[in-house]
Design a protein around this motif. Sequence first.
Motif, PDB file in Angstrom:
ATOM      1  N   ARG A 140      61.469  66.679  36.425  1.00 41.84           N
ATOM      2  CA  ARG A 140      60.055  66.706  36.805  1.00 41.84           C
ATOM      3  C   ARG A 140      59.590  68.146  37.017  1.00 41.84           C
ATOM      4  O   ARG A 140      58.473  68.502  36.679  1.00 41.84           O
ATOM      5  CB  ARG A 140      59.862  65.867  38.063  1.00 41.84           C
ATOM      6  CG  ARG A 140      58.436  65.719  38.488  1.00 41.84           C
ATOM      7  CD  ARG A 140      58.362  64.880  39.728  1.00 41.84           C
ATOM      8  NE  ARG A 140      58.572  63.487  39.366  1.00 41.84           N
ATOM      9  CZ  ARG A 140      57.675  62.541  39.564  1.00 41.84           C
ATOM     10  NH1 ARG A 140      56.544  62.816  40.145  1.00 41.84           N
ATOM     11  NH2 ARG A 140      57.920  61.310  39.196  1.00 41.84           N
ATOM     12  N   GLY A 141      60.482  68.979  37.574  1.00 38.53           N
ATOM     13  CA  GLY A 141      60.141  70.384  37.788  1.00 38.53           C
ATOM     14  C   GLY A 141      59.918  71.137  36.487  1.00 38.53           C
ATOM     15  O   GLY A 141      59.115  72.061  36.427  1.00 38.53           O
ATOM     16  N   GLU A 142      60.631  70.752  35.433  1.00 37.53           N
ATOM     17  CA  GLU A 142      60.491  71.425  34.141  1.00 37.53           C
ATOM     18  C   GLU A 142      59.281  70.940  33.357  1.00 37.53           C
ATOM     19  O   GLU A 142      58.637  71.718  32.661  1.00 37.53           O
ATOM     20  CB  GLU A 142      61.744  71.185  33.288  1.00 37.53           C
ATOM     21  CG  GLU A 142      62.983  71.869  33.823  1.00 37.53           C
ATOM     22  CD  GLU A 142      64.232  71.442  33.084  1.00 37.53           C
ATOM     23  OE1 GLU A 142      65.022  72.333  32.746  1.00 37.53           O
ATOM     24  OE2 GLU A 142      64.421  70.222  32.864  1.00 37.53           O
ATOM     25  N   ILE A 143      58.992  69.662  33.447  1.00 40.53           N
ATOM     26  CA  ILE A 143      57.944  69.089  32.589  1.00 40.53           C
ATOM     27  C   ILE A 143      56.691  68.691  33.361  1.00 40.53           C
ATOM     28  O   ILE A 143      55.607  68.622  32.811  1.00 40.53           O
ATOM     29  CB  ILE A 143      58.502  67.902  31.771  1.00 40.53           C
ATOM     30  CG1 ILE A 143      57.552  67.514  30.654  1.00 40.53           C
ATOM     31  CG2 ILE A 143      58.855  66.741  32.656  1.00 40.53           C
ATOM     32  CD1 ILE A 143      58.123  66.516  29.670  1.00 40.53           C
ATOM     33  N   GLY A 144      56.836  68.393  34.639  1.00 40.11           N
ATOM     34  CA  GLY A 144      55.691  67.998  35.454  1.00 40.11           C
ATOM     35  C   GLY A 144      55.480  66.498  35.464  1.00 40.11           C
ATOM     36  O   GLY A 144      56.339  65.726  35.060  1.00 40.11           O
ATOM     37  N   GLU A 145      54.316  66.113  35.951  1.00 39.17           N
ATOM     38  CA  GLU A 145      53.918  64.701  36.035  1.00 39.17           C
ATOM     39  C   GLU A 145      52.754  64.468  35.085  1.00 39.17           C
ATOM     40  O   GLU A 145      52.043  65.404  34.723  1.00 39.17           O
ATOM     41  CB  GLU A 145      53.460  64.355  37.446  1.00 39.17           C
ATOM     42  CG  GLU A 145      54.508  64.497  38.504  1.00 39.17           C
ATOM     43  CD  GLU A 145      53.925  64.194  39.879  1.00 39.17           C
ATOM     44  OE1 GLU A 145      54.559  63.417  40.591  1.00 39.17           O
ATOM     45  OE2 GLU A 145      52.845  64.712  40.219  1.00 39.17           O
ATOM     46  N   PHE A 146      52.545  63.185  34.768  1.00 44.70           N
ATOM     47  CA  PHE A 146      51.514  62.849  33.794  1.00 44.70           C
ATOM     48  C   PHE A 146      50.663  61.677  34.266  1.00 44.70           C
ATOM     49  O   PHE A 146      51.152  60.770  34.938  1.00 44.70           O
ATOM     50  CB  PHE A 146      52.161  62.506  32.441  1.00 44.70           C
ATOM     51  CG  PHE A 146      52.930  63.660  31.889  1.00 44.70           C
ATOM     52  CD1 PHE A 146      52.291  64.643  31.164  1.00 44.70           C
ATOM     53  CD2 PHE A 146      54.294  63.791  32.131  1.00 44.70           C
ATOM     54  CE1 PHE A 146      52.998  65.743  30.683  1.00 44.70           C
ATOM     55  CE2 PHE A 146      54.996  64.878  31.660  1.00 44.70           C
ATOM     56  CZ  PHE A 146      54.348  65.856  30.934  1.00 44.70           C
ATOM     57  N   ASP A 147      49.403  61.720  33.843  1.00 42.68           N
ATOM     58  CA  ASP A 147      48.495  60.596  34.083  1.00 42.68           C
ATOM     59  C   ASP A 147      48.703  59.511  33.041  1.00 42.68           C
ATOM     60  O   ASP A 147      48.525  58.324  33.326  1.00 42.68           O
ATOM     61  CB  ASP A 147      47.039  61.079  34.031  1.00 42.68           C
ATOM     62  CG  ASP A 147      46.764  62.157  35.045  1.00 42.68           C
ATOM     63  OD1 ASP A 147      46.805  61.855  36.250  1.00 42.68           O
ATOM     64  OD2 ASP A 147      46.553  63.320  34.625  1.00 42.68           O
TER      65      ASP A 147
END
Length: 177
Positions: free
Chosen positions: A91-98
């Motif tokens: 999650r830290g590398e790619i992030g979160e998504f809607d």
Amino acid sequence: MHEQDTVPPARLFVTPDALADTIVDHAYIRAGHRLCEPSAGTGALLRAVRRRFGQTIDCVAVEINGSMARGLVDQGLNASIIHGDFLSLTRGEIGEFDRIVMSPPFENGRDVDHIRKALTLLRPGGRLVALCIDGPRQNRYLRPIVEERRGIWKELPRRFFRDQGAVANVALLILSW
């Protein structure tokens, strides 16, 4: 990111434009959303997003195969292209998504792993629309999640990807998180 130019492409089933448009329609994408297409392959779903929304959606594509990742860049899709293994990204590398729209690799039940990983990257209120094999493993591990979340499990016409050499049946999975 891991350089993986030597990773051979998995058996590739390209999502037809009409189905890609349907997937995007079911994602209920809105301005300001952050969207991901994991295991993007040829970028069929990103192209559908761009056809529908132009450049107004922040898009990330992940592709493990180096030549395919370069092909995504060459298409000028105006997306952040991550050359790496979706399953190993944090999650830290790619992030979160809607929103996550995906047609993950089908071989050896890998669609189950990819979809379960994608669910960990959804923001609260997020939505995932994915293709998966409509087989015993998928029904065992994914269908209960769909039912619990009151999502949709829609079987596509039998042997939908037959013209591309697929022998399995495919389902469209729609989940709100």
